[in-house]
Design an enzyme around this catalytic site. Sequence first.
Site, PDB file in Angstrom:
ATOM      1  N   LEU A   1      14.999  41.667  51.346  1.00 33.33           N
ATOM      2  CA  LEU A   1      15.365  42.163  52.674  1.00 33.33           C
ATOM      3  C   LEU A   1      15.805  43.614  52.597  1.00 33.33           C
ATOM      4  O   LEU A   1      16.386  44.051  51.599  1.00 33.33           O
ATOM      5  CB  LEU A   1      16.519  41.334  53.255  1.00 33.33           C
ATOM      6  CG  LEU A   1      16.251  39.854  53.532  1.00 33.33           C
ATOM      7  CD1 LEU A   1      17.535  39.178  53.975  1.00 33.33           C
ATOM      8  CD2 LEU A   1      15.173  39.692  54.592  1.00 33.33           C
TER       9      LEU A   1
ATOM     10  N   LYS B   1      25.028  35.785  53.522  1.00 36.06           N
ATOM     11  CA  LYS B   1      24.205  36.321  52.435  1.00 36.06           C
ATOM     12  C   LYS B   1      24.850  35.896  51.118  1.00 36.06           C
ATOM     13  O   LYS B   1      25.809  36.504  50.658  1.00 36.06           O
ATOM     14  CB  LYS B   1      24.090  37.841  52.513  1.00 36.06           C
ATOM     15  CG  LYS B   1      23.118  38.394  51.482  1.00 36.06           C
ATOM     16  CD  LYS B   1      22.953  39.894  51.602  1.00 36.06           C
ATOM     17  CE  LYS B   1      21.909  40.390  50.612  1.00 36.06           C
ATOM     18  NZ  LYS B   1      22.234  40.094  49.201  1.00 36.06           N
TER      19      LYS B   1
ATOM     20  N   CYS C   1      56.723  46.034  20.603  1.00 38.30           N
ATOM     21  CA  CYS C   1      56.881  46.026  22.057  1.00 38.30           C
ATOM     22  C   CYS C   1      57.061  47.445  22.574  1.00 38.30           C
ATOM     23  O   CYS C   1      57.925  48.180  22.068  1.00 38.30           O
ATOM     24  CB  CYS C   1      58.081  45.162  22.438  1.00 38.30           C
ATOM     25  SG  CYS C   1      58.475  45.215  24.206  1.00 38.30           S
TER      26      CYS C   1
ATOM     27  N   CYS D   1      64.917  42.233  25.293  1.00 37.74           N
ATOM     28  CA  CYS D   1      63.887  43.132  25.828  1.00 37.74           C
ATOM     29  C   CYS D   1      64.172  43.383  27.301  1.00 37.74           C
ATOM     30  O   CYS D   1      64.187  42.441  28.108  1.00 37.74           O
ATOM     31  CB  CYS D   1      62.502  42.512  25.650  1.00 37.74           C
ATOM     32  SG  CYS D   1      61.173  43.490  26.387  1.00 37.74           S
TER      33      CYS D   1
END
Length: 671
Positions: free
Chosen positions: A82, A115, A408, A432
């Site tokens: 198309l 579609k 870390c 942390c």
Amino acid sequence: MEPIEQQLTELRTTLRHHEYLYHVMDAPEIPDAEYDRLMRELRELEAQRPDLITPDSPTQRVGAAPLTAFNQIRHEVPMLSLDNVFDEESFLAFNKRVQDRLKSTENVIWCCELKLDGLAVSILYENGVLVSAATRGDGTTGEDITSNVRTIRAIPLKLHGDNIPARLEVRGEVFLPQAGFEKINEDARRTGGKVFANPRNAAAGSLRQLDPRITAKRPLTFFCYGVGILEGGELPDTHLGRLLQFKAWGLPVSDRVTLCDSPQAVLDFYRNVEKDRPTLGFDIDGVVIKVNSLALQEQLGFVARAPRWAVAFKFPAQEQMTFVRDVEFQVGRTGAITPVARLEPVQVAGVLVSNATLHNADEIERLGLRIGDKVVIRRAGDVIPQVVNVVLSERPEETRPIVFPTHCPVCGSDVERVEGEAVTRCTGGLICGAQRKESLKHFVSRRAMDVDGMGDKIIDQLVEREYVHTPADLFRLTAGKLTGLDRMGPKSAQNVVNALEKAKATTFARFLYALGIREVGEATAAGLAAYFGTLEALQAATIDELQKVPDVGIVVATHVFNFFAEESNRDVIVQLLAEGVHWPAPVVINVQEIDSPFAGKTVVLTGSLSQMSRDDAKARLVALGAKVAGSVSKKTDLVIAGEAAGSKLAKAQELGITVIDEAEMIRLLGA
């Protein structure tokens, strides 16, 4: 050679390369929007110099040649593609061209469909029996995928009903629902197999397997949308009529097919589908608009590669190309270290995207990604933008490798990767700062302890100033200490203190969820609370006992067991209880004594409810003896689907699980 000839040659070569990657290798390197742009550029140049159009130009055919590994099937009626439009103005111009060619001032009746973003196939039935199936290929010759198509349960091997033509070729799209796509990738990650970038690639890769047994394991489905060969029979004289006839013969047809009697109605359909797109449960990239009358279709005819009576009205691209400028590493509340690509900002689906998740080290390796690479970014619905693939053919010379941290990036602790897991984690725990911040933000969130007024910026300041180390420290805060924070006056500070006091009265399920145990979401927390009843019983549970809870497997059970085995976690819980956190004593429910249609059933809620909140619905279901789970599985008895239900609904339908809507739930709650 003239400059325009050079341009044409380069464009054709580039387009053929990308057609080969897309149609033959199932490994597209550029987004559809970029392919469309290149094709438009080629057409514009050829329009300027029609004498330079060659028979093998991409504008003169549909796709790429098929693989030689499959037998080939020649399409008796070519499978054309198309033409596309990308905005309202272009669609209205197309509508006008159709009316002008028909010499009509009356509105055309349009048949509008979704579609689908899958793989176009042709299926031939002789006397109602499926005899062959083929891919589109280059539009004239496709690959014989009959054995694979026969494994797709949505496709009938024999049509039923009356007046079935002697030879009927049905055309449609094979695609993979979102739930099936996620399951395939989940299995692939677990076994070290191939992870697909998107459902379209997964569908194509599944359908074009040389071993049909592999295809049979993939949850492919199909919608038909057209016809090729028609011999020894008749069909209705409208497109919609034909689709309804297909459905009557047992062929699957999308339920989102609508007749529109004006251009405005088409635009309304387009907007409504675009709005609903995230909740469909499968990928689409636009809508298809066809003249409904077959007589008018015949009058309008075809151009070289597409019908004049149909067009694809595409949505704004969900994929775009940009460059990776850097990669940074973020630390989550469970210590997971996630690489994040910092991008050259680009508009994707109407949103400016400058970051994209890279998930983990395995994903970076799979992509072959380097800093400086040109990449394809995808953003679908509310999904976090992700890197789909690297455009290797355009890799700059100055790229550099991505080095995963060994410590870390926030606290400097060692990182570890447990065997069998894809995620690398910081071992620092609550020392942390990043983990502490994210854990506390989760603890006070609305669905956890629900501390009103305590936002992310307040948590950041509390951690950075060392005022708070554990969740218990939050309940020791005073208005005086809070007043010292940025943009926090005495009244706001007192409001936060009051909210903390109010939050002490909670539920066992909320408390468990707030603790942030790995893999324990709201539904699992509710299941644990309902099954064990008390904190003491849960803390004493073995891994085997934990697995008796619905939806709790070995992985979740191990995380829960290990959490309560950790002395520091038990200490925090003791402190929280000492600060006054409490919940009602459990009400023992004997399911056998409950006269309710929900008693003893495992129920999943999906979508949004309009008559009550999700929490209220869960509470009422549990009170009537139901077990409310967070995901759909073979153990699920019932799915309650509200508005905009998505992948859970699709999975329920795939598994054949009973589905009811909100109205039916409310009726049964009162039964």
